[in-house]
Motif scaffolding. Structure first.
Motif, PDB file in Angstrom:
ATOM      1  N   GLN A   1      -5.152   9.620  -4.199  1.00 35.47           N
ATOM      2  CA  GLN A   1      -4.120   9.782  -3.436  1.00 35.47           C
ATOM      3  C   GLN A   1      -4.359  10.357  -2.017  1.00 35.47           C
ATOM      4  O   GLN A   1      -3.823  10.074  -0.994  1.00 35.47           O
ATOM      5  CB  GLN A   1      -3.008  10.569  -4.315  1.00 35.47           C
ATOM      6  CG  GLN A   1      -1.643  10.542  -3.353  1.00 35.47           C
ATOM      7  CD  GLN A   1      -0.684  11.519  -4.376  1.00 35.47           C
ATOM      8  OE1 GLN A   1      -0.204  12.799  -3.865  1.00 35.47           O
ATOM      9  NE2 GLN A   1      -0.435  10.775  -5.582  1.00 35.47           N
TER      10      GLN A   1
ATOM     11  N   ILE B   1      -2.400  -1.550  -3.671  1.00 29.79           N
ATOM     12  CA  ILE B   1      -3.366  -0.530  -3.472  1.00 29.79           C
ATOM     13  C   ILE B   1      -2.487   0.950  -3.529  1.00 29.79           C
ATOM     14  O   ILE B   1      -1.569   1.076  -2.616  1.00 29.79           O
ATOM     15  CB  ILE B   1      -3.782  -0.469  -2.063  1.00 29.79           C
ATOM     16  CG1 ILE B   1      -4.870  -1.909  -1.933  1.00 29.79           C
ATOM     17  CG2 ILE B   1      -4.992   0.725  -1.720  1.00 29.79           C
ATOM     18  CD1 ILE B   1      -5.095  -2.009  -0.297  1.00 29.79           C
ATOM     19  N   THR B   2      -2.851   1.572  -4.634  1.00 30.33           N
ATOM     20  CA  THR B   2      -1.958   2.713  -4.862  1.00 30.33           C
ATOM     21  C   THR B   2      -2.856   3.947  -5.369  1.00 30.33           C
ATOM     22  O   THR B   2      -4.053   3.469  -5.881  1.00 30.33           O
ATOM     23  CB  THR B   2      -0.757   2.498  -5.477  1.00 30.33           C
ATOM     24  OG1 THR B   2      -0.080   3.624  -5.785  1.00 30.33           O
ATOM     25  CG2 THR B   2      -0.894   2.040  -6.943  1.00 30.33           C
ATOM     26  N   SER B   3      -2.268   4.979  -5.838  1.00 32.55           N
ATOM     27  CA  SER B   3      -2.944   5.908  -6.662  1.00 32.55           C
ATOM     28  C   SER B   3      -2.643   6.135  -8.054  1.00 32.55           C
ATOM     29  O   SER B   3      -3.360   6.459  -8.867  1.00 32.55           O
ATOM     30  CB  SER B   3      -2.977   7.180  -5.724  1.00 32.55           C
ATOM     31  OG  SER B   3      -1.860   7.914  -6.082  1.00 32.55           O
TER      32      SER B   3
ATOM     33  N   ILE C   1      -5.847   8.009   0.235  1.00 32.07           N
ATOM     34  CA  ILE C   1      -4.912   6.947   0.887  1.00 32.07           C
ATOM     35  C   ILE C   1      -4.032   7.619   1.931  1.00 32.07           C
ATOM     36  O   ILE C   1      -3.823   6.895   2.996  1.00 32.07           O
ATOM     37  CB  ILE C   1      -4.065   6.385  -0.314  1.00 32.07           C
ATOM     38  CG1 ILE C   1      -4.856   5.417  -1.287  1.00 32.07           C
ATOM     39  CG2 ILE C   1      -3.107   5.383   0.241  1.00 32.07           C
ATOM     40  CD1 ILE C   1      -4.151   4.954  -2.453  1.00 32.07           C
ATOM     41  N   THR C   2      -3.668   8.715   1.738  1.00 30.87           N
ATOM     42  CA  THR C   2      -2.671   9.481   2.514  1.00 30.87           C
ATOM     43  C   THR C   2      -3.109   9.652   3.887  1.00 30.87           C
ATOM     44  O   THR C   2      -2.456   9.559   4.892  1.00 30.87           O
ATOM     45  CB  THR C   2      -1.982  10.795   1.817  1.00 30.87           C
ATOM     46  OG1 THR C   2      -1.347  10.139   0.514  1.00 30.87           O
ATOM     47  CG2 THR C   2      -0.924  11.243   2.529  1.00 30.87           C
TER      48      THR C   2
ATOM     49  N   PHE D   1      -9.643   0.178   4.166  1.00 30.72           N
ATOM     50  CA  PHE D   1      -8.468  -0.352   4.090  1.00 30.72           C
ATOM     51  C   PHE D   1      -7.796  -1.156   4.924  1.00 30.72           C
ATOM     52  O   PHE D   1      -8.304  -1.258   5.980  1.00 30.72           O
ATOM     53  CB  PHE D   1      -7.360   0.830   4.062  1.00 30.72           C
ATOM     54  CG  PHE D   1      -7.497   1.922   2.939  1.00 30.72           C
ATOM     55  CD1 PHE D   1      -6.822   1.849   1.928  1.00 30.72           C
ATOM     56  CD2 PHE D   1      -8.386   3.178   3.291  1.00 30.72           C
ATOM     57  CE1 PHE D   1      -7.074   2.895   0.796  1.00 30.72           C
ATOM     58  CE2 PHE D   1      -8.602   4.034   2.230  1.00 30.72           C
ATOM     59  CZ  PHE D   1      -7.926   4.036   1.091  1.00 30.72           C
TER      60      PHE D   1
ATOM     61  N   TYR E   1     -14.358   3.890   2.787  1.00 29.36           N
ATOM     62  CA  TYR E   1     -13.083   3.289   2.389  1.00 29.36           C
ATOM     63  C   TYR E   1     -12.601   2.254   3.265  1.00 29.36           C
ATOM     64  O   TYR E   1     -12.674   2.608   4.275  1.00 29.36           O
ATOM     65  CB  TYR E   1     -12.049   4.306   1.832  1.00 29.36           C
ATOM     66  CG  TYR E   1     -12.172   5.048   0.647  1.00 29.36           C
ATOM     67  CD1 TYR E   1     -11.926   4.690  -0.780  1.00 29.36           C
ATOM     68  CD2 TYR E   1     -13.025   6.384   0.949  1.00 29.36           C
ATOM     69  CE1 TYR E   1     -11.990   5.555  -1.725  1.00 29.36           C
ATOM     70  CE2 TYR E   1     -13.354   7.058  -0.466  1.00 29.36           C
ATOM     71  CZ  TYR E   1     -12.619   6.877  -1.581  1.00 29.36           C
ATOM     72  OH  TYR E   1     -12.796   7.650  -2.771  1.00 29.36           O
TER      73      TYR E   1
ATOM     74  N   ALA F   1       0.844   5.596  -1.467  1.00 29.18           N
ATOM     75  CA  ALA F   1       0.171   6.845  -2.169  1.00 29.18           C
ATOM     76  C   ALA F   1       0.827   7.071  -3.402  1.00 29.18           C
ATOM     77  O   ALA F   1      -0.004   7.546  -4.276  1.00 29.18           O
ATOM     78  CB  ALA F   1       0.087   8.086  -1.136  1.00 29.18           C
TER      79      ALA F   1
ATOM     80  N   MET G   1       0.829  -1.083   0.078  1.00 32.26           N
ATOM     81  CA  MET G   1       0.065   0.104  -0.048  1.00 32.26           C
ATOM     82  C   MET G   1       1.040   1.130  -0.073  1.00 32.26           C
ATOM     83  O   MET G   1       1.838   1.223   0.780  1.00 32.26           O
ATOM     84  CB  MET G   1      -0.780  -0.089   1.284  1.00 32.26           C
ATOM     85  CG  MET G   1      -2.010   1.156   1.148  1.00 32.26           C
ATOM     86  SD  MET G   1      -3.298   0.883   2.109  1.00 32.26           S
ATOM     87  CE  MET G   1      -2.537   0.200   3.743  1.00 32.26           C
TER      88      MET G   1
ATOM     89  N   HIS H   1      -5.882   8.414   5.205  1.00 31.20           N
ATOM     90  CA  HIS H   1      -6.806   7.412   5.840  1.00 31.20           C
ATOM     91  C   HIS H   1      -6.003   6.746   6.948  1.00 31.20           C
ATOM     92  O   HIS H   1      -6.638   6.112   8.078  1.00 31.20           O
ATOM     93  CB  HIS H   1      -7.156   6.371   4.869  1.00 31.20           C
ATOM     94  CG  HIS H   1      -5.944   4.987   4.807  1.00 31.20           C
ATOM     95  ND1 HIS H   1      -5.046   4.941   4.168  1.00 31.20           N
ATOM     96  CD2 HIS H   1      -6.010   3.848   5.614  1.00 31.20           C
ATOM     97  CE1 HIS H   1      -4.554   3.889   4.400  1.00 31.20           C
ATOM     98  NE2 HIS H   1      -5.006   3.149   5.417  1.00 31.20           N
TER      99      HIS H   1
END
Length: 524
Positions: free
Chosen positions: A107, A81-83, A110-111, A167, A165, A55, A53, A113
């Protein structure tokens, strides 16, 4: 905190672990840790089924280090899992061939979360991603058919729609700092970006996972100002000390440049100004939408060179560029110097920068496009054989008031810019203005509901998003409306009654008119 040799990592990290990183390309990348894991797997094939995982893409453009492709080609990754991915071609192939599960999610989501999911919170619940490819009514961010688990749910709160979301919890945080002190505190003294390492470490600690940090050296506690601590030692389990400088590069281009970490300022931009051509005239026209005092989001792609144009026109002091990695102001480098940013007015943690963006900190976003349909919907992440991902595109485009999309109108066109006009020397092969886009990263209807101002700038014409679709506002001097513009679109836009001709002064080697445009009252 315990200082350990790299060899001990192989007994700490386990098959199937969820591993998270906070790096951008080689910046903040704990490459020697990655080397240790890859080489151990090469010996006994024991490291499989990792979930990675991150970003941003982690990539080694130099070819002498370890990155995402190093793991993918060895079959070590089960799920990604990325952007965004721009520098890991083998990973793209693996996603395309259904060899790994993969998700492209926003992004900023993700960052942020990492610190949003706590014992007192259900994690990220947001409007970011609604009515785009991330929405489960589209694909839920799934990249291929092998990817089946839903990480995004549509929910309703107070009669409003949101995305929740989901994660996975983090087992291992692989991070990098410049120094650790004997209490385990981590300092980012020589790093070009701060990243989201603190929040990631906290998330791993909450899950009783392990936080491992690669540093250049360990110093006595009290060696630095306590306010310079980036990750407190309480969150750090293990520290490993880098032994090979090429596996601890500040950025791709250099081992260490103190100007990149804000230790001094340079006198002038270190890259040449871009030459007159399609990219430059697009950026010149796009820049005219700026107003004095604007805070600008500079996106990946053509807009990364916007700072180059601002510098040439000597208007840097009139606006403040921002990159969502945490870079504010200064000289934003591009081309072969991409990621080398100087004379910053501020730099922030990656996740804090998204707080700034989500709370209306930006005035104008400069974004790229790959496809645009008649309604103004935009695809930037999946087209042709490209599978780049959305990066921060969705987060930014759903939070800023004014958006300027920039890009060429036709792929492969050969145009000349002489005598203050544009001539199509050879027509291109693929129009970017299509009937149906292949992937929805920007939803025009959503933008209209948010009352956003949206413009599309090309080397041939300028368009505006309206409630009835795209409206053609302006054409470049020297071009024929029917042949050079409308014939190159799969649909016919609305044509303004008072259609204008673009200021011909931007189609010459030296311009000098941007300051006047920025100081005007209206975006033009």
């Amino acid at each position: 905190m315990k200082v350990i040799p790299f060899s001990d990592l192989t007994s700490i990290i386990k098959k199937g672990d969820v591993i998270a990183l906070a790096a951008l390309s080689t910046a903040n990348l704990p490459a020697e840790i990655l080397k240790t894991l890859v080489e151990h797997n090469d010996e006994n094939q024991s490291f499989k089924n990792f979930t990675f995982m991150l970003a941003n893409d982690i990539s080694d453009y130099r070819g002498d280090s370890y990155d995402l492709d190093s793991f993918t080609t060895r079959g070590m990754i089960k799920r990604l899992i990325t952007s965004i991915i721009t520098g890991s071609p083998e990973t793209i192939n693996a996603m395309r061939n259904n060899d790994i599960e993969a998700y492209y999610l926003p992004q900023g989501v993700i960052t942020t979360h990492y610190r949003s999911k706590t014992q007192a919170s259900p994690g990220i619940i947001s409007k970011i991603g609604l009515n785009t490819n991330v929405d489960p009514r589209y694909s839920g961010g799934k990249v291929n058919t092998r990817t089946t688990e839903d990480l995004v749910s549509l929910i309703e709160i107070n009669k409003q729609q949101y995305l929740q979301y989901h994660f996975p919890d983090i087992d291992i945080a692989l991070l990098r700092g410049t120094y650790a002190d004997t209490d385990g505190n981590i300092y980012m003294t020589h790093e070009a970006h701060l990243g989201e390492g603190y929040s990631l470490a906290a998330a791993a600690h909450r899950n009783k996972g392990k936080v491992i940090v690669q540093v250049k050296d360990v110093v006595e506690k009290g060696s630095f100002n306590p306010s310079d601590v980036f990750i407190p030692g309480k969150l750090v389990d293990y520290v490993v000390i880098n032994t090979n400088p090429k596996l601890h590069r500040q950025v791709i281009q250099t081992q260490y440049d103190p100007a990149l970490s804000g230790h001094y300022q340079i006198a002038k931009m270190r890259e040449p100004y871009i030459s007159l051509g399609t990219r430059k005239v697009i950026l010149r026209r796009a820049a005219q939408f700026l107003l004095e005092g604007d805070v600008i989001s500079i996106g990946f792609g053509i807009n990364n060179e916007l700072s180059n144009v601002l510098s040439e026109e000597q208007v840097n002091h009139l606006v403040q560029p921002n990159i969502d990695t945490g870079v504010f102001g200064g000289l934003i480098s591009s081309g072969s110097r991409f990621g080398m940013n100087y004379n910053l007015s501020a730099r922030m943690r990656h996740d804090m920068t998204w707080d700034f963006i989500y709370n209306g900190g930006l005035d104008v976003a400069y974004l790229s496009f790959a496809e645009i349909d008649q309604f103004g919907n935009v695809n930037v992440s999946k087209f042709g054989d490209k599978m780049n991902g959305c990066g921060g595109f969705i987060d930014i485009s759903q939070t800023v008031h004014t958006i300027v999309f920039s890009g060429s109108m036709v792929v492969g066109g050969q145009l000349s810019y002489k005598n203050n006009k544009v001539t199509v020397e050879q027509e291109g092969h693929t129009s970017k203005f299509v009937n149906n886009i292949g992937n929805t990263d920007f939803n025009a209807h959503n933008a209209l509901e948010l009352k956003q101002e949206v413009y599309f700038v090309t080397e041939r014409a300028v368009f505006e998003l309206t409630s009835k679709g795209l409206k053609l506002l302006e054409i470049a001097p020297g071009l024929d409306l029917e042949q050079d513009i409308l014939a190159q679109m799969a649909f016919k836009p609305i044509i303004a009654d008072d259609i204008k001709v673009t200021n011909s002064d931007i189609y010459q080697d030296e311009w000098g008119g941007l300051s006047q445009a920025i100081k005007s009252v209206h975006r033009i």
